[in-house]
Design an enzyme around this catalytic site. Sequence first.
Site, PDB file in Angstrom:
ATOM      1  N   SER A 130      31.770 -18.190 -40.213  1.00  0.00           N
ATOM      2  CA  SER A 130      31.323 -18.404 -38.834  1.00  0.00           C
ATOM      3  C   SER A 130      30.449 -17.253 -38.364  1.00  0.00           C
ATOM      4  O   SER A 130      30.627 -16.104 -38.797  1.00  0.00           O
ATOM      5  CB  SER A 130      32.544 -18.516 -37.911  1.00  0.00           C
ATOM      6  N   TYR A 155      40.150 -15.539 -34.247  1.00  0.00           N
ATOM      7  CA  TYR A 155      39.421 -16.532 -35.041  1.00  0.00           C
ATOM      8  C   TYR A 155      38.376 -15.839 -35.916  1.00  0.00           C
ATOM      9  O   TYR A 155      38.293 -16.090 -37.123  1.00  0.00           O
ATOM     10  CB  TYR A 155      38.749 -17.544 -34.111  1.00  0.00           C
TER      11      TYR A 155
END
Length: 340
Positions: A130, A155
């Site tokens: 990501s 995350y």
Amino acid sequence: MKVLVTGAAGFIGMHTSLRLLERGDEVVGFDNFNDYYDPTLKEARAARLAAHANAANFRMVRGDVADTAAVAALFEREGFDRVVHLAAQAGVRYSLQNPHAYVSANLAGFVNILEGCRHGKVEHLVYASSSSVYGGNTKLPFSEHDSVDHPVSLYAATKKSNELMAHTYSHLFGLPTTGLRFFTVYGPWGRPDMALFLFTRAILEGRPIDVFNHGQMVRDFTFIDDIVEGVIRVLDQPAQPDPAFDPANPDPARSNVPYRVFNIGNHNPVQLMTYIETLERALGKTAEKNFLPLQDGDVPATSADTAELETAVGFAPATTVEAGIGRFVTWYQDYYKNKC
């Protein structure tokens, strides 16, 4: 090839599976259909895969990547050539409320996939990282050559951890691994927790939209078709060691083992307010805006340097937000039967 796609009922997973089926690959999907967002959308995606012209080459296995025994049995039973690992607990904000879900899916689950690939002699593991790994970095555009040691959400930390874990398996077991740092993916069949989906629903229902950081946000919005093109091209080129890698001066984008990471972004960042204005034109409605401060765990700007991807596979995303949002709105109105 026989390809495992984890998270196949997800947004990117469904589109990737469709592309693999279209070119004649055998695809096994693996998904737990959890309720992080509306499971009926996941079921609809699965139904679309099952209705594909090449559906005889597809089957969906329901299971959780964090289930060690189930994942091991899947790999032993199927004998995959390559793996596209997209299953994960997504979302930056949710990681502040439910951190254990990220440890289970993104860390324990990733170890299970690595072990399956290792023992199954998989030719290439491509996995979702990501843009969030760039964390507190402010130098734009973000480059794979930059350090990513300052995550600002759990995350993001789990996604960086995935890259480190993959490198370890590439080093110890010669497993070719490639991590793909996705930048703000959007498009038809998207996730309901993402901004475009939330904005569209609110505008059509006559509700105000929440605009964070008082609208002073920049994102490298990347259309789903471009993401999938990048995934497929990378999948077809297993990572190779870089003979020029210098361990005395290590480059984060390189390694002397079969390990790579790539940005996949539109490399054309857009102001959030411009994005909203483009959506308003597509819907023919003006949004009522609720301006709010920057959320915890979020960053004000992202921008992808895609030179490494373009050099490696001859492709860089380029779909404009006008085209991409238009296609999303058409899908949304058809799927939800909203007419405006």
